[in-house]
Design an enzyme around this catalytic site. Sequence first.
Site, PDB file in Angstrom:
ATOM      1  N   LYS A  19       0.991  -1.364   0.036  1.00 51.37           N
ATOM      2  CA  LYS A  19       0.037   0.057  -0.030  1.00 51.37           C
ATOM      3  C   LYS A  19       0.803   1.365   0.012  1.00 51.37           C
ATOM      4  CE  LYS A  19      -1.797   1.680   4.035  1.00 51.37           C
ATOM      5  NZ  LYS A  19      -1.479   2.934   4.368  1.00 51.37           N
ATOM      6  N   ASN A  20       1.934   1.264   0.647  1.00 51.07           N
ATOM      7  CA  ASN A  20       2.789   2.488   0.956  1.00 51.07           C
ATOM      8  C   ASN A  20       3.521   2.686  -0.155  1.00 51.07           C
ATOM      9  OD1 ASN A  20       1.284   2.844   3.384  1.00 51.07           O
ATOM     10  ND2 ASN A  20       3.041   2.519   4.757  1.00 51.07           N
ATOM     11  N   CYS A  57      -5.147  12.580  12.577  1.00 52.92           N
ATOM     12  CA  CYS A  57      -5.681  11.180  12.271  1.00 52.92           C
ATOM     13  C   CYS A  57      -5.694  10.583  13.377  1.00 52.92           C
ATOM     14  CB  CYS A  57      -4.966  10.622  11.150  1.00 52.92           C
ATOM     15  SG  CYS A  57      -3.616   9.771  11.548  1.00 52.92           S
ATOM     16  N   ARG A  90      -1.042  15.041  12.474  1.00 50.96           N
ATOM     17  CA  ARG A  90       0.143  14.646  11.586  1.00 50.96           C
ATOM     18  C   ARG A  90       0.650  15.836  10.563  1.00 50.96           C
ATOM     19  NH1 ARG A  90      -0.956   8.780  10.401  1.00 50.96           N
ATOM     20  NH2 ARG A  90       0.578   9.201   8.621  1.00 50.96           N
ATOM     21  N   ASP A 148       4.705   0.780  11.927  1.00 55.17           N
ATOM     22  CA  ASP A 148       3.467   0.026  11.628  1.00 55.17           C
ATOM     23  C   ASP A 148       3.409  -1.506  12.106  1.00 55.17           C
ATOM     24  OD1 ASP A 148       2.996   2.234  10.354  1.00 55.17           O
ATOM     25  OD2 ASP A 148       3.254   1.538   8.269  1.00 55.17           O
ATOM     26  N   ARG A 204      -8.335  -0.768   4.562  1.00 54.17           N
ATOM     27  CA  ARG A 204      -7.337  -0.063   3.986  1.00 54.17           C
ATOM     28  C   ARG A 204      -6.214  -0.484   3.624  1.00 54.17           C
ATOM     29  NH1 ARG A 204      -5.675   4.118   7.804  1.00 54.17           N
ATOM     30  NH2 ARG A 204      -4.285   4.422   6.189  1.00 54.17           N
TER      31      ARG A 204
HETATM   32  C1  UD1 Z   1       4.441   6.788   6.165  1.00 54.08           C
HETATM   33  C2  UD1 Z   1       3.589   5.562   6.138  1.00 54.08           C
HETATM   34  C3  UD1 Z   1       2.941   5.144   7.497  1.00 54.08           C
HETATM   35  C4  UD1 Z   1       4.221   4.981   8.553  1.00 54.08           C
HETATM   36  C5  UD1 Z   1       5.143   6.292   8.656  1.00 54.08           C
HETATM   37  C6  UD1 Z   1       6.287   5.951   9.296  1.00 54.08           C
HETATM   38  C7  UD1 Z   1       2.680   6.076   3.973  1.00 54.08           C
HETATM   39  C8  UD1 Z   1       1.350   6.282   2.949  1.00 54.08           C
HETATM   40  N1  UD1 Z   1       2.397   5.990   5.227  1.00 54.08           N
HETATM   41  O1  UD1 Z   1       3.620   7.977   6.658  1.00 54.08           O
HETATM   42  O2  UD1 Z   1       2.394   4.054   7.398  1.00 54.08           O
HETATM   43  O3  UD1 Z   1       3.990   4.815   9.750  1.00 54.08           O
HETATM   44  O4  UD1 Z   1       5.557   6.490   7.077  1.00 54.08           O
HETATM   45  O5  UD1 Z   1       7.179   4.845   8.880  1.00 54.08           O
HETATM   46  O6  UD1 Z   1       3.548   5.673   3.310  1.00 54.08           O
HETATM   47  N2  UD1 Z   1       6.560  14.589  10.611  1.00 54.08           N
HETATM   48  C9  UD1 Z   1       6.508  15.854  11.056  1.00 54.08           C
HETATM   49  N3  UD1 Z   1       6.396  16.857  10.043  1.00 54.08           N
HETATM   50  C10 UD1 Z   1       6.284  16.377   8.683  1.00 54.08           C
HETATM   51  C11 UD1 Z   1       6.131  15.147   8.220  1.00 54.08           C
HETATM   52  C12 UD1 Z   1       6.158  14.161   9.281  1.00 54.08           C
HETATM   53  O7  UD1 Z   1       6.432  16.319  12.186  1.00 54.08           O
HETATM   54  O8  UD1 Z   1       6.093  17.548   7.752  1.00 54.08           O
HETATM   55  C13 UD1 Z   1       6.618  13.535  11.829  1.00 54.08           C
HETATM   56  C14 UD1 Z   1       5.177  12.761  12.123  1.00 54.08           C
HETATM   57  O9  UD1 Z   1       4.321  13.337  12.847  1.00 54.08           O
HETATM   58  C15 UD1 Z   1       5.730  11.654  12.519  1.00 54.08           C
HETATM   59  C16 UD1 Z   1       6.752  11.417  11.970  1.00 54.08           C
HETATM   60  O10 UD1 Z   1       7.200  12.747  11.348  1.00 54.08           O
HETATM   61  O11 UD1 Z   1       5.843  11.809  14.077  1.00 54.08           O
HETATM   62  C17 UD1 Z   1       7.052  10.254  10.875  1.00 54.08           C
HETATM   63  O12 UD1 Z   1       6.093  10.548   9.952  1.00 54.08           O
HETATM   64  P1  UD1 Z   1       6.199  10.306   8.320  1.00 54.08           P
HETATM   65  O13 UD1 Z   1       7.724   9.662   8.179  1.00 54.08           O
HETATM   66  O14 UD1 Z   1       6.246  11.515   7.513  1.00 54.08           O
HETATM   67  O15 UD1 Z   1       5.155   9.316   8.152  1.00 54.08           O
HETATM   68  P2  UD1 Z   1       4.290   9.446   6.997  1.00 54.08           P
HETATM   69  O16 UD1 Z   1       4.942   9.595   5.607  1.00 54.08           O
HETATM   70  O17 UD1 Z   1       2.860  10.324   7.137  1.00 54.08           O
END
Ligand code: UD1
Length: 421
Positions: A24-25, A119, A124, A310, A402
């Site tokens: 999915k990711n 979420c 997020r 995850d 999902r």
């Molecule tokens: C992706 C995955 C999700 C997985 C996560 C971490 C997808 C669709 N989802 O989510 O399943 O759990 O990686 O491996 O691929 N953060 C900030 N600012 C930002 C972006 C992120 O503070 O602009 C923080 C987030 O709040 C979180 C951490 O960074 O605490 C990790 O987030 P991130 O790696 O961005 O996860 P996703 O890409 O949302």
Amino acid sequence: MDKQRLIIKGGRRLEGEIALHGAKNSALPILSATVLCSSSECVINNCPRLSDVDAALRIASALGVKCRREGSTVITDASSLTSYEVPTSLMREMRSSIVFLGAILARTGRCRLSFPGGCELGPRPIDLHLSALRQMGAVINEEYGYLDCSCPKGLTGTEITLSFPSVGATENIMLAGVLAKGTTIIRNCAREPEINDLAGFLISCGGKIKGAGSDVIEIEGVKTLTGCVHRVMPDRIAAVTYLCCGAVTGGELIISGADAGHITAVTGIMKNMGCNIYSFGRDKIYITAHRRLNAPSTVRTMPYPGFPTDAQAILMALSTVSRGTGIFVENIFENRYRHVGELCRMGASIRVEGKVAIVEGTDSLCGADVMSTDLRGGAALVVAALCANGESRIGGLHHIDRGYENIEQNLRQVGADIKRI
Ligand code: UD1
């Protein structure tokens, strides 16, 4: 949909083979990347049938991308886009829709979408995504819950250092950088296998990307991208889920279509707990667990190649019936223990203190009426229900749908007593 329940009678030993679906990711950013291809079709093989993937296809369609599905293959044609706006309803449906931002902006010079908001895992933020795109020349107005983005002079490559290796931010920068003027360098980028898969897709489309999988990615912008044929990598979290289903029932499973190299942080711990796991053939992982497992050593969630957040809930479900005390430390998301209350309703003994969860292994769980609180929390309940005494009824299945294709068929085929009503 929300009235549906998975009914699981626990205690059946699982035996047989489960074929894994595509990740999915990985499928989500790749579908977003198809927006960048101004000529030729993209043929995406092993594209899982999941509600999140359907949401991504609806976004692509709303932008004017022609999409069709043939079995597990999705074919897209983004030669004529008609919109740069992601409908709010679709942004709400899936928080990771934000990964369309970089692609839409790079292809059309504009993008309008609503703020993704929080979420079930807590807030997020997308500050890293926005700051990086601004550094590349995007003008982003944030007002009334909307993001209005444009790049009057086009996007320009630059050097970006992420303060945290965010997966989504790395993907958005790659999607923007591949068509930007000049060179984009991302330091402290995410190293998840899904980043490699996205890079592989973009390279097949004509993009110039080096370093994916390391902590520095270098992208040399090109003028246009053309469609290609790509196979989505196997879903590593679904692989972990099915391995835990096998382990918790003392079963013997083969997971096929998998990449064992992606999940060594999890299988290493599972081996220490007493599982016998090895990979064989091109893409198969074998697991047996003959005796009661030991509690895991301390599990700390980390960016890849560390233990994936995850997989935290799923391994915790396995630990509830192991011997001894297991400690989990959730370092990635603030609110990722909502499954704990539901596991406790099934007889688990878990205490949460801030980002630490302490799991005292019990002899057995008992079936209960429980609700999925999020995608992986729902999967954890399935793992727990498979070993619980008696019947469990699991609600909130839209979370599970999902990320898992045919979960009940897959588990029934290897001997689980599971049905959806
Ligand atoms: C992706 C995955 C999700 C997985 C996560 C971490 C997808 C669709 N989802 O989510 O399943 O759990 O990686 O491996 O691929 N953060 C900030 N600012 C930002 C972006 C992120 O503070 O602009 C923080 C987030 O709040 C979180 C951490 O960074 O605490 C990790 O987030 P991130 O790696 O961005 O996860 P996703 O890409 O949302």
